[in-house]
Design a protein around this motif. Structure first.
Motif, PDB file in Angstrom:
ATOM      1  N   UNK A 123       0.908  -1.303   0.004  1.00  0.00           N
ATOM      2  CA  UNK A 123      -0.089   0.021   0.135  1.00  0.00           C
ATOM      3  C   UNK A 123       1.000   1.279   0.004  1.00  0.00           C
ATOM      4  N   UNK A 124       0.233   2.201  -0.045  1.00  0.00           N
ATOM      5  CA  UNK A 124       1.062   3.748  -0.394  1.00  0.00           C
ATOM      6  C   UNK A 124       0.137   4.740   0.167  1.00  0.00           C
ATOM      7  N   UNK A 125       0.970   5.664   0.812  1.00  0.00           N
ATOM      8  CA  UNK A 125       0.221   6.968   1.113  1.00  0.00           C
ATOM      9  C   UNK A 125       1.084   7.932   0.615  1.00  0.00           C
ATOM     10  N   UNK A 126       0.313   8.662  -0.456  1.00  0.00           N
ATOM     11  CA  UNK A 126       1.318   9.421  -1.228  1.00  0.00           C
ATOM     12  C   UNK A 126       1.316  10.954  -0.506  1.00  0.00           C
ATOM     13  N   UNK A 127       0.645  11.195   0.579  1.00  0.00           N
ATOM     14  CA  UNK A 127       0.778  12.106   1.388  1.00  0.00           C
ATOM     15  C   UNK A 127       1.865  12.361   2.233  1.00  0.00           C
ATOM     16  N   UNK A 128       2.275  11.040   2.544  1.00  0.00           N
ATOM     17  CA  UNK A 128       3.550  11.003   3.340  1.00  0.00           C
ATOM     18  C   UNK A 128       4.807  10.442   2.833  1.00  0.00           C
ATOM     19  N   UNK A 129       4.546  10.308   1.300  1.00  0.00           N
ATOM     20  CA  UNK A 129       5.809   9.753   0.412  1.00  0.00           C
ATOM     21  C   UNK A 129       6.314   8.419   1.165  1.00  0.00           C
ATOM     22  N   UNK A 130       5.287   7.663   1.418  1.00  0.00           N
ATOM     23  CA  UNK A 130       5.548   6.304   1.701  1.00  0.00           C
ATOM     24  C   UNK A 130       4.851   5.103   1.507  1.00  0.00           C
ATOM     25  N   UNK A 131       5.495   4.103   1.062  1.00  0.00           N
ATOM     26  CA  UNK A 131       5.084   2.749   0.676  1.00  0.00           C
ATOM     27  C   UNK A 131       5.061   1.818   1.831  1.00  0.00           C
ATOM     28  N   UNK A 132       4.377   0.906   2.116  1.00  0.00           N
ATOM     29  CA  UNK A 132       4.321  -0.100   2.969  1.00  0.00           C
ATOM     30  C   UNK A 132       4.209  -1.596   2.443  1.00  0.00           C
ATOM     31  N   UNK A 133       4.616  -2.532   3.198  1.00  0.00           N
ATOM     32  CA  UNK A 133       4.574  -4.002   2.744  1.00  0.00           C
ATOM     33  C   UNK A 133       4.333  -4.652   3.967  1.00  0.00           C
ATOM     34  N   UNK A 134       3.092  -5.101   4.113  1.00  0.00           N
ATOM     35  CA  UNK A 134       2.492  -5.815   5.039  1.00  0.00           C
ATOM     36  C   UNK A 134       2.822  -7.290   4.951  1.00  0.00           C
ATOM     37  N   UNK A 135       3.705  -8.093   5.673  1.00  0.00           N
ATOM     38  CA  UNK A 135       3.976  -9.523   5.497  1.00  0.00           C
ATOM     39  C   UNK A 135       3.466 -10.404   6.505  1.00  0.00           C
ATOM     40  N   UNK A 136       2.425 -11.106   6.271  1.00  0.00           N
ATOM     41  CA  UNK A 136       1.863 -11.878   7.171  1.00  0.00           C
ATOM     42  C   UNK A 136       2.137 -13.638   6.824  1.00  0.00           C
ATOM     43  N   UNK A 137       1.893 -14.536   7.671  1.00  0.00           N
ATOM     44  CA  UNK A 137       2.339 -15.719   7.644  1.00  0.00           C
ATOM     45  C   UNK A 137       3.718 -15.986   6.935  1.00  0.00           C
ATOM     46  N   UNK A 138       4.636 -15.428   7.742  1.00  0.00           N
ATOM     47  CA  UNK A 138       5.999 -15.441   7.076  1.00  0.00           C
ATOM     48  C   UNK A 138       6.513 -17.062   7.113  1.00  0.00           C
ATOM     49  N   UNK A 139       7.335 -17.066   6.303  1.00  0.00           N
ATOM     50  CA  UNK A 139       8.095 -18.499   6.198  1.00  0.00           C
ATOM     51  C   UNK A 139       9.520 -18.371   6.235  1.00  0.00           C
ATOM     52  N   UNK A 140      10.014 -19.242   6.659  1.00  0.00           N
ATOM     53  CA  UNK A 140      11.677 -19.358   6.736  1.00  0.00           C
ATOM     54  C   UNK A 140      12.085 -18.860   5.285  1.00  0.00           C
ATOM     55  N   UNK A 141      11.595 -19.232   4.234  1.00  0.00           N
ATOM     56  CA  UNK A 141      12.044 -19.066   2.908  1.00  0.00           C
ATOM     57  C   UNK A 141      11.821 -17.284   2.369  1.00  0.00           C
ATOM     58  N   UNK A 142      11.117 -16.664   3.342  1.00  0.00           N
ATOM     59  CA  UNK A 142      11.058 -15.412   3.119  1.00  0.00           C
ATOM     60  C   UNK A 142      12.272 -14.426   3.732  1.00  0.00           C
ATOM     61  N   UNK A 143      13.313 -15.194   4.335  1.00  0.00           N
ATOM     62  CA  UNK A 143      14.520 -14.558   4.871  1.00  0.00           C
ATOM     63  C   UNK A 143      15.216 -13.791   3.730  1.00  0.00           C
ATOM     64  N   UNK A 144      15.517 -12.620   3.882  1.00  0.00           N
ATOM     65  CA  UNK A 144      16.339 -12.273   2.862  1.00  0.00           C
ATOM     66  C   UNK A 144      16.519 -10.520   3.377  1.00  0.00           C
ATOM     67  N   UNK A 145      17.144  -9.943   2.306  1.00  0.00           N
ATOM     68  CA  UNK A 145      17.358  -8.398   2.522  1.00  0.00           C
ATOM     69  C   UNK A 145      16.114  -7.806   1.520  1.00  0.00           C
ATOM     70  N   UNK A 146      15.429  -7.175   2.187  1.00  0.00           N
ATOM     71  CA  UNK A 146      14.385  -6.431   1.278  1.00  0.00           C
ATOM     72  C   UNK A 146      14.640  -5.099   0.836  1.00  0.00           C
ATOM     73  N   UNK A 147      14.389  -4.738  -0.427  1.00  0.00           N
ATOM     74  CA  UNK A 147      14.862  -3.369  -1.070  1.00  0.00           C
ATOM     75  C   UNK A 147      13.465  -2.891  -1.541  1.00  0.00           C
TER      76      UNK A 147
END
Length: 121
Positions: free
Chosen positions: A70-94
């Protein structure tokens, strides 16, 4: 000077949740698509999710149904809500910004420094 700054990474147990944020400066935020990529050592950077100027989203199959962008253009911000995380999601996120909405790294002109996520089993 364009800057993208990610935050919200950390250590979480499998099944848990995290919310990443990406704050942009130095660009007309509403004109840019923002994407999330991830990378593990020895592997290429992998597309995760993209959020268009208007908030439309597209996800990699591996995260569909678990991650929400999702994004909030008024705050120049983007979000990534991550649920049900798995070990294979382990990484550096950019996060990355570009004028074209796409899934390739070459689509995006500006990149953040990354935030690390570790999902323990």
């Amino acid at each position: 000077q364009v800057q993208l700054v990610e935050s919200g990474g950390g250590l979480v147990q499998a099944g848990g949740s995290l919310r990443l944020s990406c704050v942009a400066s130095g660009l007309t935020f509403g004109n840019y698509a923002i994407a999330w990529f991830r990378q593990t050592p020895g592997k290429e950077r992998e597309f995760v999710a993209a959020i268009s100027w208007s908030g439309g989203t597209y996800y990699a199959d591996s995260v569909k149904g678990r991650f929400t962008g999702s994004r909030d253009n008024a705050k120049n911000t983007v979000f990534l809500q991550m649920n049900s995380l798995k070990p294979e999601d382990t990484a550096d996120y950019y996060c990355a910004a570009g004028r074209i909405f796409g899934t390739a790294t070459t689509t995006y002109n500006y990149w953040g420094q990354g935030t690390q996520i570790t999902v323990s089993s």
